[in-house]
Design an enzyme around this catalytic site. Structure first.
Site, PDB file in Angstrom:
ATOM      1  N   ASP A  67      30.109  58.232  12.987  1.00  0.00           N
ATOM      2  CA  ASP A  67      28.759  57.910  13.452  1.00  0.00           C
ATOM      3  C   ASP A  67      28.461  56.415  13.338  1.00  0.00           C
ATOM      4  O   ASP A  67      29.219  55.664  12.724  1.00  0.00           O
ATOM      5  CB  ASP A  67      27.707  58.730  12.673  1.00  0.00           C
ATOM      6  CG  ASP A  67      27.920  58.707  11.156  1.00  0.00           C
ATOM      7  OD1 ASP A  67      28.739  57.911  10.683  1.00  0.00           O
ATOM      8  OD2 ASP A  67      27.247  59.486  10.454  1.00  0.00           O
ATOM      9  N   ASN A 136      20.544  67.003   2.569  1.00  0.00           N
ATOM     10  CA  ASN A 136      20.021  68.149   3.321  1.00  0.00           C
ATOM     11  C   ASN A 136      21.154  68.905   4.021  1.00  0.00           C
ATOM     12  O   ASN A 136      20.921  69.685   4.935  1.00  0.00           O
ATOM     13  CB  ASN A 136      18.957  67.701   4.343  1.00  0.00           C
ATOM     14  CG  ASN A 136      19.485  66.640   5.300  1.00  0.00           C
ATOM     15  OD1 ASN A 136      20.684  66.354   5.320  1.00  0.00           O
ATOM     16  ND2 ASN A 136      18.604  66.064   6.094  1.00  0.00           N
ATOM     17  N   HIS A 138      23.583  67.500   5.745  1.00  0.00           N
ATOM     18  CA  HIS A 138      24.061  66.926   7.011  1.00  0.00           C
ATOM     19  C   HIS A 138      25.491  66.419   6.887  1.00  0.00           C
ATOM     20  O   HIS A 138      25.944  66.013   5.824  1.00  0.00           O
ATOM     21  CB  HIS A 138      23.098  65.872   7.567  1.00  0.00           C
ATOM     22  CG  HIS A 138      23.080  64.541   6.905  1.00  0.00           C
ATOM     23  ND1 HIS A 138      21.923  63.959   6.455  1.00  0.00           N
ATOM     24  CD2 HIS A 138      24.053  63.646   6.652  1.00  0.00           C
ATOM     25  CE1 HIS A 138      22.192  62.774   5.938  1.00  0.00           C
ATOM     26  NE2 HIS A 138      23.487  62.561   6.040  1.00  0.00           N
ATOM     27  N   GLU A 143      21.799  66.340  11.660  1.00  0.00           N
ATOM     28  CA  GLU A 143      20.693  66.729  10.804  1.00  0.00           C
ATOM     29  C   GLU A 143      20.386  68.214  10.976  1.00  0.00           C
ATOM     30  O   GLU A 143      20.754  68.813  11.995  1.00  0.00           O
ATOM     31  CB  GLU A 143      19.445  65.914  11.197  1.00  0.00           C
ATOM     32  CG  GLU A 143      19.598  64.418  11.006  1.00  0.00           C
ATOM     33  CD  GLU A 143      19.407  63.992   9.547  1.00  0.00           C
ATOM     34  OE1 GLU A 143      19.706  64.782   8.628  1.00  0.00           O
ATOM     35  OE2 GLU A 143      18.956  62.855   9.342  1.00  0.00           O
TER      36      GLU A 143
HETATM   37  C1  GLP Z   1      24.960  59.191   5.681  1.00  0.00           C
HETATM   38  C2  GLP Z   1      26.188  59.297   6.616  1.00  0.00           C
HETATM   39  C3  GLP Z   1      27.028  60.496   6.311  1.00  0.00           C
HETATM   40  C4  GLP Z   1      27.218  60.607   4.819  1.00  0.00           C
HETATM   41  C5  GLP Z   1      25.905  60.929   4.168  1.00  0.00           C
HETATM   42  C6  GLP Z   1      25.969  60.998   2.660  1.00  0.00           C
HETATM   43  O1  GLP Z   1      23.752  59.427   6.296  1.00  0.00           O
HETATM   44  N1  GLP Z   1      25.876  59.275   7.993  1.00  0.00           N
HETATM   45  O2  GLP Z   1      28.262  60.404   7.001  1.00  0.00           O
HETATM   46  O3  GLP Z   1      28.129  61.641   4.527  1.00  0.00           O
HETATM   47  O4  GLP Z   1      24.904  60.015   4.549  1.00  0.00           O
HETATM   48  O5  GLP Z   1      25.987  59.724   2.127  1.00  0.00           O
HETATM   49  P1  GLP Z   1      26.405  59.394   0.656  1.00  0.00           P
HETATM   50  O6  GLP Z   1      27.868  59.629   0.581  1.00  0.00           O
HETATM   51  O7  GLP Z   1      26.043  57.948   0.460  1.00  0.00           O
HETATM   52  O8  GLP Z   1      25.628  60.301  -0.219  1.00  0.00           O
END
Ligand code: GLP
Length: 243
Positions: A67, A136, A138, A143
């Site tokens: 992404d 959440n 995702h 989302e």
């Molecule tokens: C972001 C990214 C995801 C990631 C998630 C969790 O929004 N787009 O790919 O897995 O958040 O992030 P973190 O690993 O910092 O908790």
């Protein structure tokens, strides 16, 4: 689904890096699907060490990232383009022409989503997709919603995600409201999936994703339907499943 429970974030990162290294050794021209966020940073550090030690070679590897924020310059230190260069690509012997991220600054976003999805297919699909998990549930920027997205698309971020990611920006207002992300369908098309999850704050999301109903309200739950998923999580993230 294999679940490997580790003591902590560092051990999780070592195990995840070993799994990616094994993939690279078995198939030196692998297409790796990569992720951003704090979860995979330790894994990337371990991969850099292995590359420096001469144990793994990135020269024939191709990468596709999950992404990218929309309308954030790639020079911004919170763009995922910047992140990937900073945490991995600048430190290993990868050919940067073989590193791919969605272009969040494209004029025609729909065309960019179609281009990115076609690129993944042209590459022969993703051999191993690395994923983190949002609070959440995702994955990528898929989302919670009423349906699973089949392919790469432009998504409007939820307030919870904006809130979680504001720590990286000057303020919540500075967090982009939209992003381009591989859809759940693109992710599910990967031959193998490696999910890394760390910390008690992810315990609910992990429990729902691995053991709850398969629903687009918990995007990570679709992984239950994938034939080759490895979850590497630490004890804190696993704590709600264990009890
Ligand atoms: C972001 C990214 C995801 C990631 C998630 C969790 O929004 N787009 O790919 O897995 O958040 O992030 P973190 O690993 O910092 O908790």
């Amino acid at each position: 689904m294999r679940v490997i429970i580790t003591k902590d974030y560092d051990e999780m990162s070592k195990v995840a890096a070993n799994i990616i290294a094994a993939q690279m050794i078995l198939k030196p021209n692998s297409v790796l699907g990569l992720a951003t966020g704090s979860s995979p940073i330790g894994t990337y550090k371990e991969l850099i060490k292995k590359n420096e030690a001469g144990d793994i070679d990135f020269s024939d590897i191709t990468t596709v990232n999950l992404d990218e924020y929309k309308d954030l310059p790639i020079t911004h230190d919170q763009s995922y383009y910047y992140f990937m260069n900073d945490y991995l690509f600048n430190h290993v012997n990868i050919n940067k022409e073989r590193t791919n991220l969605p272009n969040g600054n494209a004029e025609d976003i729909d065309a960019e989503c179609a281009r990115y999805e076609a690129l993944i297919k042209e590459l022969g699909g993703i051999d191993l997709q690395l994923l983190g998990l949002g609070h959440n549930g995702h994955v990528g920027f898929n989302e919670p919603s009423d349906c699973f997205a089949k392919s790469t698309y432009c998504v409007t971020l939820t307030e919870r995600t904006i809130d979680a990611n504001k720590r990286f920006f000057e303020s919540a207002d500075a967090v982009p409201r939209q992003a381009i992300t591989m859809g759940s369908g693109s992710i599910m098309s990967a031959k193998k999936i490696l999910l890394v999850v760390s910390g008690a704050d992810k315990a609910d999301a992990l429990k729902k994703s691995l053991t709850g109903p398969i629903t687009p309200n918990v995007p990570g739950s679709i992984l239950q339907l994938h034939p080759d998923v490895t979850v590497v999580c630490d004890e804190a993230a696993y704590s709600k499943i264990a009890v």
